[in-house]
Design a protein around this motif. Sequence first.
Motif, short mmCIF file in Angstrom:
data_model
loop_
_atom_site.label_atom_id
_atom_site.label_comp_id
_atom_site.label_asym_id
_atom_site.label_seq_id
_atom_site.Cartn_x
_atom_site.Cartn_y
_atom_site.Cartn_z
N VAL A 1 -4.84 3.80 34.90
CA VAL A 1 -5.94 4.49 34.22
C VAL A 1 -6.91 3.48 33.60
CG1 VAL A 1 -6.51 6.07 32.33
CG2 VAL A 1 -4.53 6.56 33.81
N CYS A 2 -6.38 2.45 32.95
CA CYS A 2 -7.24 1.41 32.35
C CYS A 2 -8.01 0.64 33.42
CB CYS A 2 -6.40 0.46 31.52
SG CYS A 2 -5.65 1.21 30.05
N TRP A 3 -7.35 0.38 34.54
CA TRP A 3 -8.02 -0.29 35.66
C TRP A 3 -9.19 0.55 36.17
CZ3 TRP A 3 -6.16 0.05 41.31
CH2 TRP A 3 -6.91 -0.81 42.12
N THR A 4 -8.99 1.85 36.29
CA THR A 4 -10.06 2.75 36.74
C THR A 4 -11.22 2.74 35.77
OG1 THR A 4 -8.40 4.15 37.83
CG2 THR A 4 -10.59 5.10 37.48
N LEU A 5 -10.94 2.70 34.47
CA LEU A 5 -12.01 2.66 33.48
C LEU A 5 -12.85 1.39 33.63
CD1 LEU A 5 -10.14 4.07 30.37
CD2 LEU A 5 -12.34 4.89 31.22
N ILE B 1 -15.45 -8.95 35.11
CA ILE B 1 -16.04 -8.55 33.83
C ILE B 1 -17.04 -9.60 33.33
CG2 ILE B 1 -15.51 -8.05 31.41
CD1 ILE B 1 -12.79 -6.96 32.41
N LEU B 2 -16.71 -10.87 33.49
CA LEU B 2 -17.55 -11.93 32.94
C LEU B 2 -18.82 -12.16 33.77
CD1 LEU B 2 -14.84 -14.57 31.92
CD2 LEU B 2 -16.16 -13.08 30.40
N THR B 3 -18.74 -11.99 35.07
CA THR B 3 -19.87 -12.37 35.92
C THR B 3 -20.73 -11.21 36.38
OG1 THR B 3 -18.50 -12.23 37.94
CG2 THR B 3 -18.57 -14.35 36.78
N VAL B 4 -20.33 -9.97 36.16
CA VAL B 4 -21.11 -8.84 36.66
C VAL B 4 -22.43 -8.74 35.91
CG1 VAL B 4 -20.02 -7.16 35.09
CG2 VAL B 4 -21.03 -6.39 37.26
N ASP B 5 -23.50 -8.50 36.66
CA ASP B 5 -24.81 -8.22 36.09
C ASP B 5 -25.01 -6.71 36.12
OD1 ASP B 5 -27.40 -8.05 35.28
OD2 ASP B 5 -28.26 -9.21 36.94
N LEU B 6 -24.86 -6.08 34.97
CA LEU B 6 -24.86 -4.62 34.91
C LEU B 6 -26.23 -4.01 35.17
CD1 LEU B 6 -22.52 -4.18 31.82
CD2 LEU B 6 -21.94 -3.83 34.22
N PRO C 1 -15.85 10.79 31.93
CA PRO C 1 -15.34 11.24 33.23
C PRO C 1 -14.55 10.15 33.95
CG PRO C 1 -17.68 10.80 33.39
CD PRO C 1 -17.33 10.70 31.94
N GLN C 2 -14.83 8.88 33.63
CA GLN C 2 -14.08 7.79 34.25
C GLN C 2 -12.61 7.80 33.84
OE1 GLN C 2 -17.33 7.46 33.31
NE2 GLN C 2 -18.02 7.14 35.40
N ALA C 3 -12.33 8.21 32.59
CA ALA C 3 -10.94 8.34 32.15
C ALA C 3 -10.25 9.47 32.91
CB ALA C 3 -10.88 8.59 30.65
N LYS D 1 -19.37 -4.58 28.36
CA LYS D 1 -18.44 -5.67 28.67
C LYS D 1 -17.34 -5.80 27.63
CE LYS D 1 -21.13 -8.58 31.74
NZ LYS D 1 -21.44 -9.96 32.17
N THR D 2 -17.65 -5.49 26.37
CA THR D 2 -16.61 -5.52 25.34
C THR D 2 -15.57 -4.43 25.61
OG1 THR D 2 -18.20 -6.37 23.73
CG2 THR D 2 -16.17 -5.38 22.87
N TRP D 3 -16.04 -3.23 25.91
CA TRP D 3 -15.14 -2.11 26.16
C TRP D 3 -14.26 -2.37 27.39
CZ3 TRP D 3 -13.90 2.29 23.53
CH2 TRP D 3 -14.69 2.64 22.45
N ILE D 4 -14.87 -2.79 28.48
CA ILE D 4 -14.06 -2.96 29.70
C ILE D 4 -13.16 -4.18 29.58
CG2 ILE D 4 -15.69 -1.73 31.16
CD1 ILE D 4 -16.78 -4.34 32.18
N SER D 5 -13.49 -5.13 28.71
CA SER D 5 -12.57 -6.24 28.45
C SER D 5 -11.30 -5.74 27.77
CB SER D 5 -13.24 -7.30 27.58
OG SER D 5 -14.35 -7.88 28.24
N VAL D 6 -11.47 -4.78 26.84
CA VAL D 6 -10.31 -4.19 26.17
C VAL D 6 -9.45 -3.43 27.19
CG1 VAL D 6 -9.58 -2.48 24.46
CG2 VAL D 6 -11.48 -4.05 23.95
N PHE D 7 -10.10 -2.65 28.06
CA PHE D 7 -9.35 -1.89 29.07
C PHE D 7 -8.68 -2.83 30.08
CE2 PHE D 7 -12.55 1.55 28.04
CZ PHE D 7 -11.67 2.30 27.29
N GLY D 8 -9.34 -3.91 30.44
CA GLY D 8 -8.73 -4.87 31.35
C GLY D 8 -7.51 -5.53 30.76
N THR D 9 -7.58 -5.88 29.47
CA THR D 9 -6.42 -6.47 28.79
C THR D 9 -5.27 -5.48 28.73
OG1 THR D 9 -7.92 -7.83 27.46
CG2 THR D 9 -5.66 -7.58 26.67
N ALA D 10 -5.59 -4.21 28.43
CA ALA D 10 -4.55 -3.18 28.39
C ALA D 10 -3.92 -2.98 29.76
CB ALA D 10 -5.13 -1.87 27.87
#
Length: 400
Positions: free
Chosen positions: A287-291, A364-369, A251-253, A322-331
Amino acid sequence: MALYFLRAGRKLRSRSPLPLSLLYLPSHPPSPNPLAPPPCRPQPLGSPLPPWRHPCIGSRRRSRILDGFRHSLSLASISSSPGTTEDHESRRPDGREGSSPPSSSRSWVELYLPESVRPYALLARLDKPIGTWLLAWPCMWSITMAANPGKPPDFNMLALFGCGAVLLRGAGCTVNDLLDRDVDKKVERTKHRPVASGILPPFQGLCFLGFQLLLGLGILLQLNNYSRILGASSLLLVFSYPLMKRYTFWPQAYLGLTFNWGALLGWAAIKGSLDPAIILPLYSSGVCWTLVYDTIYAHQDKEDDLKVGVKSTALRFGSMTKTWISVFGTACIGSLALSGYNAELAWPYYPFLIAAAAQLGWQILTVDLSNCAECNRKFVSNKWFGALVFSGILFGRLAS
């Protein structure tokens, strides 16, 4: 008669085996209380004092007076107190029982708006402007990017889209709360929303939705025909988004497609058409930022979502978030760089883009999920990411 008593007293004094002054000594040991008077000295023989002049009798009387005065002060302080701690915590501003947060933690909606208007403002999330910022920034990006080289953006258009962001975001929240009112009752974070808690009946929420859409239509009619059609088509996304969390883990996409529609609409409002080489990368970056930010946000509700059967990317990604959102952040950063390059923005755009990339990486690096408060703080910080990108586009356009 008086002479008789005087002589009798003298005879009694001469026959007494003990000095009369000893008869007036206190019968109990000195009090350990530091406020007690000092022990009195026995009076010499032959000089008795009457009780009202004796030092021991007077000191005990003064001690009793002081004790009584302190007791009366304590009673007065208790009786004049407006209520105990439990009473203050159980009273609400409207007079009903229940816990009431301190004034410093209450929003401006609760502090300043009339009680009759307050539920509608809370339904539109006017107390939480971060959603409006996240919806408005893509509009501001595209409007500024569509400006002529060396010229500032159209400020009237920026103000118009700012008002539209407030209305459309409020309408989207109203639709979401109406459709999800049964689910919201089971989620800790959302169970106090106006419709879910029963403060506002669904019919009144529906009327309020119509009012917001009517105002939004007034803004849309001020744009060109191409933008009117494009803007009206976004309502399909707005009304269908709340249903996506029931059927898909993404739903985030879908929210990204909805929230970043302004990137298309802002360019079309200035140019009267779309330039795919510029707008599609800009839209994709949004869209990637929202993800990224909404996946972080969704980690607040993952336990409740599991209980009620609601899906999200937070549940889909799990420990790999964190791996997934790192990919979306790079995109996201790559798409912004491509869009700015195709729009021929000058060099000031890129230092700001690097700063925005650093801000996103910091999230992405510092968030405690596993910490809900931390997830919310990182989510709210995305308004600064949008501001950095906007500043880069503005200075890049002015210098081009």
